[in-house]
Design a protein around this motif. Structure first.
Motif, PDB file in Angstrom:
ATOM      1  N   HIS A  68       0.825  -1.202   0.000  1.00 55.02           N
ATOM      2  CA  HIS A  68       0.000   0.000   0.000  1.00 55.02           C
ATOM      3  C   HIS A  68       0.867   1.262   0.000  1.00 55.02           C
ATOM      4  O   HIS A  68       1.793   1.387   0.805  1.00 55.02           O
ATOM      5  N   PRO A 114      -6.655   1.804  -1.050  1.00 60.75           N
ATOM      6  CA  PRO A 114      -7.517   0.800  -0.413  1.00 60.75           C
ATOM      7  C   PRO A 114      -7.007  -0.619  -0.620  1.00 60.75           C
ATOM      8  O   PRO A 114      -7.286  -1.510   0.179  1.00 60.75           O
ATOM      9  N   GLU A 115      -6.297  -0.827  -1.717  1.00 60.25           N
ATOM     10  CA  GLU A 115      -5.630  -2.100  -1.982  1.00 60.25           C
ATOM     11  C   GLU A 115      -4.447  -1.818  -2.902  1.00 60.25           C
ATOM     12  O   GLU A 115      -4.428  -0.804  -3.618  1.00 60.25           O
ATOM     13  N   GLU A 120      -6.854   6.995  -1.959  1.00 62.91           N
ATOM     14  CA  GLU A 120      -8.070   7.709  -1.561  1.00 62.91           C
ATOM     15  C   GLU A 120      -7.823   8.504  -0.289  1.00 62.91           C
ATOM     16  O   GLU A 120      -6.995   8.124   0.547  1.00 62.91           O
ATOM     17  N   SER A 122      -8.006   9.737   3.313  1.00 63.57           N
ATOM     18  CA  SER A 122      -8.264   9.138   4.612  1.00 63.57           C
ATOM     19  C   SER A 122      -8.519  10.274   5.602  1.00 63.57           C
ATOM     20  O   SER A 122      -8.963  11.348   5.216  1.00 63.57           O
TER      21      SER A 122
END
Length: 373
Positions: free
Chosen positions: A201, A218-219, A225, A227
């Motif tokens: 990540h 997210p993966e 994205e 946070s």
């Protein structure tokens, strides 16, 4: 964990040859952002510094030293800023912000990228990654790049755009670069910090007004994205990340309110760590000391000297012990493990020379005397 550091008794005996070399080489303009001291696949260390017209490179002659070669000059014109990042494959990636003045007086700004695949080998051709802004006025306000390399070797480049948002461009399959992606955000300033966890990540922390904006994938392979935000945020350029548990990063930065160092893990409160850092960056390294899992931190203090602190990993609230190493520096110091697992501390002197101190085989963190390379 107390640091018993004898490095203040620095050697001053290497004068004439080093001074001649310093007089003939380009002037060091500071330190690169990111990982400017790295260990290659063969175990040798390499240090990099931006200078007029390009960058300088020092390389260990054998794993573990103590000998070095350099500095070697690598030409790259018109750079205003330089960042260095290394992936798990040990390739070293250079990202620069470049300003070129056209015949009509206008300034063209773009981001350039080059790679060093092996220790001591030549750097590849510098390739332009462009600028997402088409309008000249906005393009000129494009920011300073930061980069992270994921477990697959994919390079992710992050830059503040003219509107104060965050842009990303990354290398796709087959070496073809994807278009610039707008990750949004507001009031983002230069001084980004990007890193990759062992889980693959990518995470990014950006100073933005009184906050730190945080992005995470997210993966692995996904677009990062937004946070949580953290307040107060860091002094721009001071944030650094350390993986303190599998997939979990602890962030360290300078608090603009107190002037001291703080650390933060997602889901928790920021913890004050003291110290008196300057307005530069912090170097962080995880090390085993006397059988304890410890975090080592180094930065340039407000008085201009290299300060080193040690605490238990993820036990920062129990206290951090600081010492002044007695060596003045320009820019930010760097930390890395050498081929034998020893902690190596490096700094650039006011004259642009590289200074190195290694861990001694004694209890605690005891550094040898500084050696001028």
């Amino acid at each position: 964990m107390v640091i018993r550091d004898r490095s203040a008794r620095a050697s001053r005996s290497r004068r004439s040859g080093a001074d001649v070399q310093a007089a003939s080489r380009p002037t060091v303009t500071g330190t690169a952002a990111g990982s400017w001291l790295v260990r290659g696949k063969d175990g040798r260390l390499t240090a990099y510094a931006p200078c007029g017209g390009g960058l300088l490179r020092w390389t260990e002659t054998r794993p573990g030293g103590p000998g070095w070669t350099g500095p070697e000059f690598v030409a790259v014109a018109d750079l205003t800023d330089l960042s260095v990042s290394q992936g798990g494959d040990t390739y070293v990636h250079f990202l620069g912000r470049r300003e070129r003045r056209r015949a009509d007086g206008a300034v063209e700004v773009d981001v350039v990228h080059a790679i060093q695949y092996q220790t001591g080998r030549p750097v590849t051709e510098w390739r332009s990654l462009g600028n997402p802004h088409g309008e000249p006025e906005r393009a000129a306000r494009f920011g300073v790049p930061a980069a992270a390399v994921d477990a697959a070797g994919t390079v992710h480049v992050f830059v503040r755009n003219a509107g104060g948002g965050l842009m990303m461009r990354r290398e796709g399959r087959g070496g073809k670069w994807e278009p610039w992606a707008d990750l949004r955000g507001a009031d983002v300033m230069d001084g980004l910090a990007a890193t990759a966890a062992s889980t693959g990540h990518i995470q990014v922390l950006a100073p933005a007004g009184d906050a730190a904006l945080h992005w995470i994938q997210p993966e692995p392979g996904a677009v990062p994205e937004r946070s949580h935000d953290v307040r107060p945020g860091p002094v721009p350029g001071s944030a650094a990340a350390l993986e303190t548990a599998p997939g979990r990063l602890t962030w360290f930065w300078t608090d603009p309110l107190s002037g001291g160092l703080v650390c933060h893990r997602p889901g928790g409160w920021s913890v004050p760590l003291g110290g008196a850092p300057s307005d530069g960056g912090n170097a962080v390294l995880r090390a085993s000391l006397d059988g304890y899992d410890c975090t080592v931190i180094a930065h340039r203090g407000a008085a201009g000297g290299v300060l080193v602190g040690v605490c238990g990993t993820e036990a920062e609230s129990s206290g951090l012990w600081w010492t002044d190493t007695g060596r003045d520096c320009v820019g930010d110091p760097a930390l890395v493990h050498d081929a034998y697992g020893r902690v190596v501390l490096a700094a650039l002197g006011p004259d642009g020379a590289l200074w190195v101190a290694r861990q001694q085989p004694q209890p605690g963190l005891v550094l040898e005397e500084w050696v001028r390379v």
